[in-house]
Write an enzyme that holds these catalytic residues in place. Structure first.
Site, PDB file in Angstrom:
ATOM      1  N   GLU A 129      -9.844  -3.907  55.613  1.00 20.45           N
ATOM      2  CA  GLU A 129      -8.842  -4.794  55.015  1.00 20.45           C
ATOM      3  C   GLU A 129      -7.902  -3.970  54.150  1.00 20.45           C
ATOM      4  O   GLU A 129      -8.323  -3.019  53.520  1.00 20.45           O
ATOM      5  CB  GLU A 129      -9.516  -5.829  54.083  1.00 20.45           C
ATOM      6  CG  GLU A 129     -10.665  -6.569  54.699  1.00 20.45           C
ATOM      7  CD  GLU A 129     -11.423  -7.428  53.679  1.00 20.45           C
ATOM      8  OE1 GLU A 129     -11.005  -7.496  52.495  1.00 20.45           O
ATOM      9  OE2 GLU A 129     -12.435  -8.027  54.067  1.00 20.45           O
ATOM     10  N   LYS A 131      -6.211  -2.770  50.955  1.00 21.93           N
ATOM     11  CA  LYS A 131      -6.616  -2.881  49.545  1.00 21.93           C
ATOM     12  C   LYS A 131      -5.353  -3.225  48.764  1.00 21.93           C
ATOM     13  O   LYS A 131      -4.479  -2.383  48.551  1.00 21.93           O
ATOM     14  CB  LYS A 131      -7.225  -1.574  49.056  1.00 21.93           C
ATOM     15  CG  LYS A 131      -7.774  -1.679  47.650  1.00 21.93           C
ATOM     16  CD  LYS A 131      -8.528  -0.412  47.281  1.00 21.93           C
ATOM     17  CE  LYS A 131      -9.245  -0.516  45.950  1.00 21.93           C
ATOM     18  NZ  LYS A 131      -8.409  -0.936  44.841  1.00 21.93           N
ATOM     19  N   ASP A 133      -2.850  -3.957  45.911  1.00 21.74           N
ATOM     20  CA  ASP A 133      -2.730  -3.405  44.567  1.00 21.74           C
ATOM     21  C   ASP A 133      -2.134  -4.452  43.627  1.00 21.74           C
ATOM     22  O   ASP A 133      -0.955  -4.456  43.327  1.00 21.74           O
ATOM     23  CB  ASP A 133      -1.837  -2.164  44.609  1.00 21.74           C
ATOM     24  CG  ASP A 133      -2.072  -1.269  43.410  1.00 21.74           C
ATOM     25  OD1 ASP A 133      -1.328  -0.310  43.240  1.00 21.74           O
ATOM     26  OD2 ASP A 133      -3.002  -1.550  42.626  1.00 21.74           O
ATOM     27  N   TYR A 240     -10.141 -12.575  49.665  1.00 18.61           N
ATOM     28  CA  TYR A 240     -10.929 -11.625  50.446  1.00 18.61           C
ATOM     29  C   TYR A 240     -12.397 -11.565  50.059  1.00 18.61           C
ATOM     30  O   TYR A 240     -13.166 -10.815  50.647  1.00 18.61           O
ATOM     31  CB  TYR A 240     -10.326 -10.220  50.368  1.00 18.61           C
ATOM     32  CG  TYR A 240     -10.111  -9.712  48.939  1.00 18.61           C
ATOM     33  CD1 TYR A 240      -8.835  -9.442  48.474  1.00 18.61           C
ATOM     34  CD2 TYR A 240     -11.177  -9.519  48.074  1.00 18.61           C
ATOM     35  CE1 TYR A 240      -8.622  -8.992  47.185  1.00 18.61           C
ATOM     36  CE2 TYR A 240     -10.981  -9.071  46.784  1.00 18.61           C
ATOM     37  CZ  TYR A 240      -9.704  -8.798  46.345  1.00 18.61           C
ATOM     38  OH  TYR A 240      -9.497  -8.364  45.068  1.00 18.61           O
ATOM     39  N   LYS A 328      -9.044   5.277  49.668  1.00 23.83           N
ATOM     40  CA  LYS A 328      -7.744   5.266  48.990  1.00 23.83           C
ATOM     41  C   LYS A 328      -6.701   6.101  49.751  1.00 23.83           C
ATOM     42  O   LYS A 328      -7.021   7.115  50.355  1.00 23.83           O
ATOM     43  CB  LYS A 328      -7.881   5.828  47.557  1.00 23.83           C
ATOM     44  CG  LYS A 328      -8.810   5.024  46.657  1.00 23.83           C
ATOM     45  CD  LYS A 328      -8.208   3.736  46.196  1.00 23.83           C
ATOM     46  CE  LYS A 328      -7.574   3.650  44.859  1.00 23.83           C
ATOM     47  NZ  LYS A 328      -7.945   4.155  43.645  1.00 23.83           N
ATOM     48  N   CYS A 422      30.838  19.990  29.322  1.00 22.49           N
ATOM     49  CA  CYS A 422      30.437  20.275  30.696  1.00 22.49           C
ATOM     50  C   CYS A 422      29.705  21.611  30.743  1.00 22.49           C
ATOM     51  O   CYS A 422      30.236  22.625  30.264  1.00 22.49           O
ATOM     52  CB  CYS A 422      31.668  20.302  31.588  1.00 22.49           C
ATOM     53  SG  CYS A 422      31.299  20.864  33.255  1.00 22.49           S
ATOM     54  N   CYS A 425      32.076  24.241  32.825  1.00 23.03           N
ATOM     55  CA  CYS A 425      33.389  24.751  32.425  1.00 23.03           C
ATOM     56  C   CYS A 425      33.632  24.641  30.921  1.00 23.03           C
ATOM     57  O   CYS A 425      34.645  25.128  30.426  1.00 23.03           O
ATOM     58  CB  CYS A 425      34.496  24.033  33.179  1.00 23.03           C
ATOM     59  SG  CYS A 425      34.749  22.337  32.658  1.00 23.03           S
ATOM     60  N   CYS A 445      32.850  15.189  32.816  1.00 23.22           N
ATOM     61  CA  CYS A 445      33.589  16.376  32.413  1.00 23.22           C
ATOM     62  C   CYS A 445      35.077  16.065  32.507  1.00 23.22           C
ATOM     63  O   CYS A 445      35.534  15.486  33.494  1.00 23.22           O
ATOM     64  CB  CYS A 445      33.224  17.515  33.362  1.00 23.22           C
ATOM     65  SG  CYS A 445      34.387  18.874  33.321  1.00 23.22           S
ATOM     66  N   CYS A 451      37.438  22.923  36.307  1.00 27.06           N
ATOM     67  CA  CYS A 451      35.970  22.948  36.321  1.00 27.06           C
ATOM     68  C   CYS A 451      35.482  23.435  37.680  1.00 27.06           C
ATOM     69  O   CYS A 451      35.741  22.805  38.700  1.00 27.06           O
ATOM     70  CB  CYS A 451      35.417  21.558  36.034  1.00 27.06           C
ATOM     71  SG  CYS A 451      33.626  21.497  36.148  1.00 27.06           S
TER      72      CYS A 451
HETATM   73  S1  IVH Z   1     -13.634  -6.508  47.639  1.00 24.91           S
HETATM   74  C1  IVH Z   1     -17.593  -6.566  45.347  1.00 24.91           C
HETATM   75  N1  IVH Z   1     -11.429  -6.425  49.041  1.00 24.91           N
HETATM   76  O1  IVH Z   1      -9.869  -3.539  44.502  1.00 24.91           O
HETATM   77  C2  IVH Z   1     -16.350  -6.179  46.040  1.00 24.91           C
HETATM   78  N2  IVH Z   1     -11.329  -5.779  46.762  1.00 24.91           N
HETATM   79  O2  IVH Z   1     -11.122  -1.203  43.301  1.00 24.91           O
HETATM   80  C3  IVH Z   1     -15.194  -6.892  45.515  1.00 24.91           C
HETATM   81  N3  IVH Z   1      -9.079  -5.189  45.999  1.00 24.91           N
HETATM   82  O3  IVH Z   1     -11.691  -5.268  42.077  1.00 24.91           O
HETATM   83  C4  IVH Z   1     -13.907  -6.343  45.918  1.00 24.91           C
HETATM   84  N4  IVH Z   1      -8.065  -5.563  47.894  1.00 24.91           N
HETATM   85  O4  IVH Z   1      -9.278  -6.054  42.639  1.00 24.91           O
HETATM   86  C5  IVH Z   1     -11.989  -6.197  47.840  1.00 24.91           C
HETATM   87  N5  IVH Z   1      -9.541  -6.463  50.394  1.00 24.91           N
HETATM   88  C6  IVH Z   1     -10.104  -6.243  49.198  1.00 24.91           C
HETATM   89  C7  IVH Z   1      -9.376  -5.814  48.092  1.00 24.91           C
HETATM   90  C8  IVH Z   1     -10.019  -5.582  46.882  1.00 24.91           C
HETATM   91  C9  IVH Z   1      -7.913  -5.204  46.640  1.00 24.91           C
HETATM   92  C10 IVH Z   1      -9.242  -4.793  44.582  1.00 24.91           C
HETATM   93  C11 IVH Z   1     -10.059  -5.732  43.762  1.00 24.91           C
HETATM   94  C12 IVH Z   1     -11.236  -4.913  43.317  1.00 24.91           C
HETATM   95  C13 IVH Z   1     -10.656  -3.529  43.342  1.00 24.91           C
HETATM   96  C14 IVH Z   1     -11.701  -2.461  43.406  1.00 24.91           C
END
Ligand code: IVH
Length: 697
Positions: A129, A131, A133, A240, A328, A422, A425, A445, A451
């Protein structure tokens, strides 16, 4: 300030030394945690934070005794702020372990297999999935109704943000279908790139502080005391995970996500089921490649064992599940030291500060320079030479300095003083004040033709593709010829071939300038002795006379002499402003240019060499004439309307959506589905800078 060895430095050999470093790291990490989680204002880049954490854990692995006095590795986030009521999570909201390489990701799978005692040929499905941010949030539904929403806080206790979450339209107040009696849905609250850019623009207009990134903006927005303030901020959510549940609607991770979707919760469409490490890594690569186009920030991929029964068996290790891991992406942010601030002088004399940095890898690219925009920007961020700065690289955009790590500032540092003269010059550099009394953000300038920086930039502009278009006379050659004293003004270009023998020899001696290239260059110069009037006017590099204004002037006056005479006449402003699209400021600039004695001289010399001809037809000159162009994402230098108008003026058709008929897509930050479609159809995609380069300034 503590001195900390880098993440790769050898570990200490004595417990005493390890204990000292461990304690120092704990203090640093705790401070960064508070800055990030509670104040939504990070003090280090994510990558630097991860490094500290890794070093900290490595020390504990080498000296297990260090864990006896309590480890911050068991803590998640920071304790909740006092501003909100506290909520105890029925099931703790834990964190994820991180991996940073394919090998480590593959080790995760091996570890799971080992733990479960799965043979080599036994199947093991894993979801991958994005991740997201943003910030994690737990939504408690009872009998299908949303009753409470909480942030993660320290993982055990979070903040009650129910009223705020109710303002997020995407989060249902009632679940659709047959939901369990109690269901805590967990996921990420986030902000899209486009909404983030718009929010920061509003903040700036209102004189409020700017957010460093969409995640901080989302966190700051969700944690507003007044829910109405949150309502004004466009937030989104992806489900998620889950906490307490009276019954589970599915037996797999992907089944749970499908159930969430059926309940009416937003889920992420890029989630995939994989049957092995190769497929997992393919998803990772795919997301990494599409990262800039998603329209929201992701910082990696989360792999989760799909079968919930297996998840149960795997359980947790202190702070993180054994059944999941975050892979990551390489950091898009990094910290580095700013060694110098260099002032570049542009064609119109604009002084632009550029940061010279210790080289650092950001998002897989080595960065040594970053823009500091202008004088006010440096003052606002209080960026100083010697500072450790947080650098961000988004897509192909020029790297930006987000801010300074003030704690790392050398004690002897002084605020940066922007030059008032400047650097090339020595002429005074001033900020113009317009008729409304507003000061220009750009300092310029006043040296004009004396210049050298402006002279070189003007020459480059003169020869450039949209101007005189002299093949073989690029930026590098112009710099060299200028240095060698061969060209000072545009007219000199046309007498280059008649230069004395020693000068010519100098040209030929230059690398890459053999007999043939010299001959070709002279031929290219000869070919431009006759040039369409609009190009000629544009090539002069008069401030505010871009390609469009040059065209307007050419269309109106037909001959260069007529323009020149009009500009010198007593009713010059009247005549010039009578041209459709030419305003007072542009007219004044034109008049000032023609009345400048040095310019008169340079023009006479040039006109002895070059004959401007009637303007060329649109279709012949414009690189976009007859093409269908689509704009998507946000534009930063011109407004969308302006860009559209520009395209139409140059004979292009602007369309609202991408189809097979589209010729060109101009994509800015936050571009989404249109961009995806463009790549699907194989349509050429360019960014705003390239667009401006093609259609003129
Ligand atoms: S699962 C027990 N799934 O990443 C596991 N976390 O670095 C619970 N996050 O605290 C997290 N996307 O804020 C999970 N697809 C995803 C995620 C995700 C973002 C974040 C979440 C978590 C943090 C951990």
């Amino acid at each position: 300030m503590t001195t900390k060895p880098g993440p790769g430095a050898p570990l200490p050999t004595t417990l005493r030394a390890a204990r000292a470093e461990h304690a120092a790291l704990a203090a640093d990490i705790a401070r960064h945690d508070i800055a990030y989680h509670r104040n939504d204002a990070p003090t280090v880049s994510d990558a630097a934070y991860d490094d500290l954490k890794r070093r900290y854990l490595a020390l504990e692995d080498a000296f297990p005794k260090l864990r006896e006095s309590g480890s911050i590795a068991d803590k998640v986030g920071a304790a909740p702020s006092e501003k909100f009521a506290k909520v105890k999570h029925a099931v703790p909201m834990l964190s994820l372990g991180n991996v940073f390489s394919d090998e480590e990701a593959s080790e995760f799978v091996a570890r799971v297999r080992r733990f479960l005692g799965l043979g080599d040929d036994a199947a093991l499905e894993v979801t991958a999935e994005p991740k997201i941010d943003g910030l994690s949030c737990s939504l408690r539904y009872e009998k299908g109704r949303l009753v409470r929403a909480a942030t993660r806080g320290d993982g055990f206790e979070g903040e009650d943000v129910t009223a705020n979450v109710r303002t997020i339209g995407e989060i249902p107040q009632r679940l659709a279908g047959e939901a369990p009696d109690v269901l805590e849905v967990r996921g990420e609250v986030y902000m899209t790139h486009a909404d983030f850019a718009a929010l920061n623009a509003r903040q700036e207009a209102a004189g409020e502080r700017l957010f460093a990134n969409p995640r901080n903006a989302a966190a700051g927005s969700l944690r507003q005391i007044d829910p109405e303030a949150t309502r004004a901020r466009p937030l989104h959510f992806f489900a998620y995970a889950w906490g307490e549940a009276s019954a589970l609607p599915a037996a797999t991770q992907h089944g749970m996500i499908a159930a969430f979707a059926a309940f009416g919760l937003p889920t992420n469409s890029r989630t995939r089921i994989c049957s092995g490490i190769a497929e997992m890594l393919a998803v990772y690569r795919g997301l990494e490649a599409d990262r800039a186009r998603l329209g929201y920030d992701i910082d990696g991929v989360v792999y989760k064992v799909d079968d919930l029964a297996l998840q149960n068996r795997l359980g947790f290790v202190s702070r993180a599940p054994r059944w999941a891991v975050a892979h990551k992406f390489p950091a898009q942010q990094a910290t580095t030291v700013l060694r110098d601030i260099e002032i570049q002088v542009g064609r119109t004399g604009a002084l632009t500060p550029v940061a010279r940095l210790d080289p650092v890898t950001v998002g897989g690219v080595v960065v040594q320079n970053a823009t500091l925009h202008n004088e006010d920007e440096i003052a606002r961020k209080d960026v100083r030479v010697g500072d450790t700065v947080i650098l961000q690289r988004a897509g192909d955009v020029i790297p930006q300095i987000l801010g300074v790590v003030v704690e790392k500032r050398p004690p002897e540092s002084r605020p940066y003083v922007f030059p008032q003269v400047c650097p090339r010059c020595g002429s005074a550099a001033v900020r113009e004040v317009d008729e409304k009394g507003d000061e220009d953000v750009v300092r310029r300038c006043t040296g004009g033709l004396i210049c050298p920086a402006q002279a070189v930039e003007r020459l480059k502009h003169f020869a450039s593709r949209l101007a005189m278009d002299i093949e073989g006379l690029g930026d590098k050659q112009i710099e060299e010829f200028y240095e060698a004293g061969l060209i000072h003004t545009p007219a000199d270009i046309f007498t280059l071939a008649e230069s004395d023998r020693t000068s010519l020899k100098k040209i030929k001696d230059r690398e890459g300038f053999g007999e043939t290239s010299t001959r070709n260059l002279f031929a290219a110069i000869e070919a431009r002795r006759k040039v369409p009037l609009n190009r000629f006017i544009y090539a002069l590099g008069v401030r505010r006379i871009g390609e469009t204004n040059a065209r307007r002037l050419a269309r109106h006056f037909h001959a260069f002499d007529a323009l020149r005479a009009a500009a010198l006449a007593s009713n010059a402003l009247e005549e010039l402003t009578s041209i459709d699209g030419v305003g007072a400021t542009v007219a004044e600039t034109v008049v000032a240019f023609f009345r400048e004695p040095h310019n008169e001289e340079a023009l006479d010399a040039l006109l002895a060499q070059v004959q401007p001809e009637p303007m060329e037809a649109v279709a012949a000159t414009s690189p976009v004439a007859g093409k269908t162009v689509v704009f998507t994402g946000s534009l930063e230098k011109v407004t969308r309307d302006e860009a559209k108008a520009m395209a139409e003026r140059l004979g292009a058709k602007v369309a609202g959506s991408v189809s097979k008929k589209t010729d060109l897509v101009v994509a800015g930050p936050g571009a989404g589905s249109k961009l995806a479609k463009a790549s699907e159809f194989g349509i050429e995609v360019i960014d705003e800078d390239e667009w401006l380069r093609r259609v003129g300034p």
